[in-house]
Design a protein around this motif. Sequence first.
Motif, PDB file in Angstrom:
ATOM      1  N   SER A 163       0.828  -1.206   0.000  1.00 43.80           N
ATOM      2  CA  SER A 163       0.000   0.000   0.000  1.00 43.80           C
ATOM      3  C   SER A 163       0.864   1.259   0.000  1.00 43.80           C
ATOM      4  CB  SER A 163      -0.929  -0.006   1.218  1.00 43.80           C
ATOM      5  OG  SER A 163      -0.173  -0.097   2.418  1.00 43.80           O
ATOM      6  N   GLU A 164       2.029   1.199   0.669  1.00 43.33           N
ATOM      7  CA  GLU A 164       2.919   2.370   0.682  1.00 43.33           C
ATOM      8  C   GLU A 164       3.464   2.659  -0.712  1.00 43.33           C
ATOM      9  OE1 GLU A 164       3.126  -0.197   2.666  1.00 43.33           O
ATOM     10  OE2 GLU A 164       2.543   0.624   4.629  1.00 43.33           O
ATOM     11  N   GLU A 165       3.911   1.618  -1.418  1.00 42.83           N
ATOM     12  CA  GLU A 165       4.420   1.810  -2.775  1.00 42.83           C
ATOM     13  C   GLU A 165       3.322   2.341  -3.696  1.00 42.83           C
ATOM     14  OE1 GLU A 165       7.897  -1.509  -3.411  1.00 42.83           O
ATOM     15  OE2 GLU A 165       5.808  -2.194  -3.420  1.00 42.83           O
ATOM     16  N   PHE A 166       2.131   1.787  -3.569  1.00 39.41           N
ATOM     17  CA  PHE A 166       1.025   2.219  -4.423  1.00 39.41           C
ATOM     18  C   PHE A 166       0.716   3.697  -4.218  1.00 39.41           C
ATOM     19  CE2 PHE A 166      -3.522   2.728  -5.346  1.00 39.41           C
ATOM     20  CZ  PHE A 166      -3.575   2.230  -6.629  1.00 39.41           C
ATOM     21  N   GLU A 167       0.680   4.145  -2.971  1.00 33.85           N
ATOM     22  CA  GLU A 167       0.380   5.550  -2.692  1.00 33.85           C
ATOM     23  C   GLU A 167       1.494   6.461  -3.200  1.00 33.85           C
ATOM     24  OE1 GLU A 167      -2.359   6.792  -1.684  1.00 33.85           O
ATOM     25  OE2 GLU A 167      -3.317   4.846  -1.410  1.00 33.85           O
ATOM     26  N   LEU A 168       2.754   6.011  -3.082  1.00 37.60           N
ATOM     27  CA  LEU A 168       3.861   6.820  -3.589  1.00 37.60           C
ATOM     28  C   LEU A 168       3.780   6.969  -5.108  1.00 37.60           C
ATOM     29  CD1 LEU A 168       6.882   5.519  -1.465  1.00 37.60           C
ATOM     30  CD2 LEU A 168       5.799   7.766  -1.331  1.00 37.60           C
ATOM     31  N   TYR A 169       3.451   5.886  -5.797  1.00 38.94           N
ATOM     32  CA  TYR A 169       3.333   5.952  -7.249  1.00 38.94           C
ATOM     33  C   TYR A 169       2.142   6.797  -7.680  1.00 38.94           C
ATOM     34  CZ  TYR A 169       6.599   2.005  -7.098  1.00 38.94           C
ATOM     35  OH  TYR A 169       7.680   1.198  -6.866  1.00 38.94           O
ATOM     36  N   MET A 170       1.032   6.674  -6.951  1.00 41.10           N
ATOM     37  CA  MET A 170      -0.160   7.444  -7.299  1.00 41.10           C
ATOM     38  C   MET A 170       0.049   8.941  -7.088  1.00 41.10           C
ATOM     39  SD  MET A 170      -2.637   5.568  -8.472  1.00 41.10           S
ATOM     40  CE  MET A 170      -4.109   6.537  -8.183  1.00 41.10           C
ATOM     41  N   SER A 171       0.801   9.294  -6.040  1.00 36.52           N
ATOM     42  CA  SER A 171       1.045  10.708  -5.756  1.00 36.52           C
ATOM     43  C   SER A 171       2.161  11.300  -6.603  1.00 36.52           C
ATOM     44  CB  SER A 171       1.381  10.892  -4.275  1.00 36.52           C
ATOM     45  OG  SER A 171       2.557  10.179  -3.938  1.00 36.52           O
ATOM     46  N   GLY A 172       2.909  10.464  -7.324  1.00 35.93           N
ATOM     47  CA  GLY A 172       4.006  10.945  -8.142  1.00 35.93           C
ATOM     48  C   GLY A 172       5.291  11.188  -7.385  1.00 35.93           C
ATOM     49  N   GLN A 173       5.350  10.797  -6.111  1.00 33.83           N
ATOM     50  CA  GLN A 173       6.562  10.991  -5.329  1.00 33.83           C
ATOM     51  C   GLN A 173       7.648   9.982  -5.665  1.00 33.83           C
ATOM     52  OE1 GLN A 173       5.492  11.028  -1.189  1.00 33.83           O
ATOM     53  NE2 GLN A 173       3.919  12.595  -1.458  1.00 33.83           N
ATOM     54  N   ALA A 174       7.296   8.906  -6.318  1.00 39.21           N
ATOM     55  CA  ALA A 174       8.266   7.881  -6.702  1.00 39.21           C
ATOM     56  C   ALA A 174       7.798   7.245  -7.999  1.00 39.21           C
ATOM     57  CB  ALA A 174       8.415   6.835  -5.603  1.00 39.21           C
ATOM     58  N   SER A 175       8.732   6.561  -8.649  1.00 42.14           N
ATOM     59  CA  SER A 175       8.417   5.830  -9.870  1.00 42.14           C
ATOM     60  C   SER A 175       8.742   4.357  -9.648  1.00 42.14           C
ATOM     61  CB  SER A 175       9.229   6.376 -11.047  1.00 42.14           C
ATOM     62  OG  SER A 175      10.622   6.255 -10.779  1.00 42.14           O
ATOM     63  N   PRO A 176       7.988   3.460 -10.233  1.00 40.62           N
ATOM     64  CA  PRO A 176       8.245   2.035 -10.005  1.00 40.62           C
ATOM     65  C   PRO A 176       9.581   1.609 -10.604  1.00 40.62           C
ATOM     66  CG  PRO A 176       6.609   2.320 -11.718  1.00 40.62           C
ATOM     67  CD  PRO A 176       6.852   3.671 -11.137  1.00 40.62           C
ATOM     68  N   HIS A 177      10.257   0.678  -9.921  1.00 38.34           N
ATOM     69  CA  HIS A 177      11.517   0.124 -10.407  1.00 38.34           C
ATOM     70  C   HIS A 177      11.209  -1.159 -11.163  1.00 38.34           C
ATOM     71  CE1 HIS A 177      14.023   2.945  -8.165  1.00 38.34           C
ATOM     72  NE2 HIS A 177      13.158   2.781  -7.166  1.00 38.34           N
ATOM     73  N   TRP A 178      11.482  -1.159 -12.442  1.00 32.51           N
ATOM     74  CA  TRP A 178      11.209  -2.338 -13.240  1.00 32.51           C
ATOM     75  C   TRP A 178      12.185  -3.439 -12.864  1.00 32.51           C
ATOM     76  CZ3 TRP A 178       9.799   2.352 -14.709  1.00 32.51           C
ATOM     77  CH2 TRP A 178       8.573   2.469 -15.361  1.00 32.51           C
ATOM     78  N   PRO A 179      11.716  -4.682 -12.683  1.00 30.66           N
ATOM     79  CA  PRO A 179      12.621  -5.770 -12.308  1.00 30.66           C
ATOM     80  C   PRO A 179      13.587  -6.104 -13.424  1.00 30.66           C
ATOM     81  CG  PRO A 179      10.437  -6.621 -12.831  1.00 30.66           C
ATOM     82  CD  PRO A 179      10.329  -5.120 -12.819  1.00 30.66           C
ATOM     83  N   GLN A 180      14.808  -6.497 -13.040  1.00 32.11           N
ATOM     84  CA  GLN A 180      15.812  -6.860 -14.023  1.00 32.11           C
ATOM     85  C   GLN A 180      15.422  -8.158 -14.709  1.00 32.11           C
ATOM     86  OE1 GLN A 180      18.351  -5.118 -15.017  1.00 32.11           O
ATOM     87  NE2 GLN A 180      18.004  -3.442 -13.579  1.00 32.11           N
TER      88      GLN A 180
END
Length: 505
Positions: A382-399
């Motif tokens: 839920s923390e990652e989802f909220e950060l991505y939704m708010s634009g404070q972070a971008s998802p890290h694509w897996p290698q």
Amino acid sequence: MMSQRRGIHLDQSELLCKKGCGFYGNTGWQGLCSKCWREENQRERQKQIQEDWALAERLQREEEEAYASRHQKAQSQPTITPFSKFEERKTKEKSSKVNTVTKFFIPSTKTPPKKDGGPFDTQSSPSPSSSASQHSSVDSDHATREFIDFLKPLKSGREIFKQCRAFTESMVYKRDMGADELSECVQDFYQNLSERLQTQFKGSSDHVESVMDEVEKYMMTRLYKEVFCPETTDDEKKDLAIQKRIRALHWVTIEMLCVPVDEEIPEASDSVVKAITNVIEMDSKRVPKDKLACITRCSKHIFNAIKVSKKEAASADDFLPTLIYIVLKANPPRLQSNIQYITRFCNPSRLMTGEDGYYFTNLCCAVAFIEKLDGQSLNLSSEEFELYMSGQASPHWPQATGASSCSPGSAALTQVHKRLDLLTGLGERQERVMEKARQLESDLIDWTDEVEQKVHSVLESFPPETQNPTATTASGTSAAPSAIDSDNVENELLPPPLQPQVFAG
């Protein structure tokens, strides 16, 4: 983060009517098909009518009792002149009130007057000014001509055209009705006309279906401006809400949704672009059938993209996640208004069965999934989802670990995000340097002010003495005190290690 993520599955039973009749349902009808939805509405309407009649009878009894009470009081009082005329007028008022209350709950069957200038007379009766531009528009005239050309070979073509024209003209006077009431009127007309056609064309359901398609095209082209996103609904508000929601989900990737499409394959990428184009094109159509055709073409391009990527036929579990991805990429204009328009005014038989109904039901499910999308659906906290939704972070694509996933596209995306992280770090370092520079500037200003204050305080402590030119002596000792004072000033300003020794002569 879990390495294995469950896909987005939708069982076939979830697409069907909740009543178990075997037809397709959708969220616009609360999970019911059009047939069950109409039956539910008719039961509710019948119940409401009964309640209204009970209310009317109660009001009528109260009015009669009140009148009888007033009449008895009038008879008990002495009368000087006869009140026959007064009582007659009172009786008429009472009868008028009772009839008014009773008629209030009886639906009116009157329709606006129409001129019958001929079997295929396209000149409509006088209508409000707001509908004049609609009837004179190019699309409406073109649809009318096509409808007349289609009906000319039919024996009952004249009667069908008269009924459709009369109905569309009567709908102009119902623009203040709610969207559900307008939908009910149109669906009732569809059902009644379809039943008459089935009686006339026995054993020819295809012919009945083709006639109903032309009827829908003619009617909805003329009524489009009146019934699409009416002011009595909150369709526009829902459009803005879903549009804002999709924009906030711009970071969702094809891997997060487990979409089995490889956009690096040119044919698959071309199918994805065509699917996006078709779902956007839906808003430009006026007829519900044409809007459904756009959804069907979009779905077929999705199946083709999956087939090209997987080298095998696509399944329902592959189709829904890909449709969700296409909707997120396209962000179709007035999405909710188009869905509601199709639900309310499309020929119900088209939505209950066939591929159009199946694809439309899946689109409704995709929109409902987007509205309720959360971190758990994407295997995120839920923390990652909220950060991505708010634009404070971008998802890290897996290698990528396999050869199939080590594509130039994923490597380029990873490189881009590394550069973004580096730029973010450089920006933070620059902010720290600027903060230190501003602090140093402030310290220099404070030190300069402090030195100036000390100089002024010393000068005030040792004021210079004014020399007297007439009081000089022969030995020239009159200038000595001022020299000593000057030395004292210098000694006060210099640091202690460099202070010179002054000897009195």
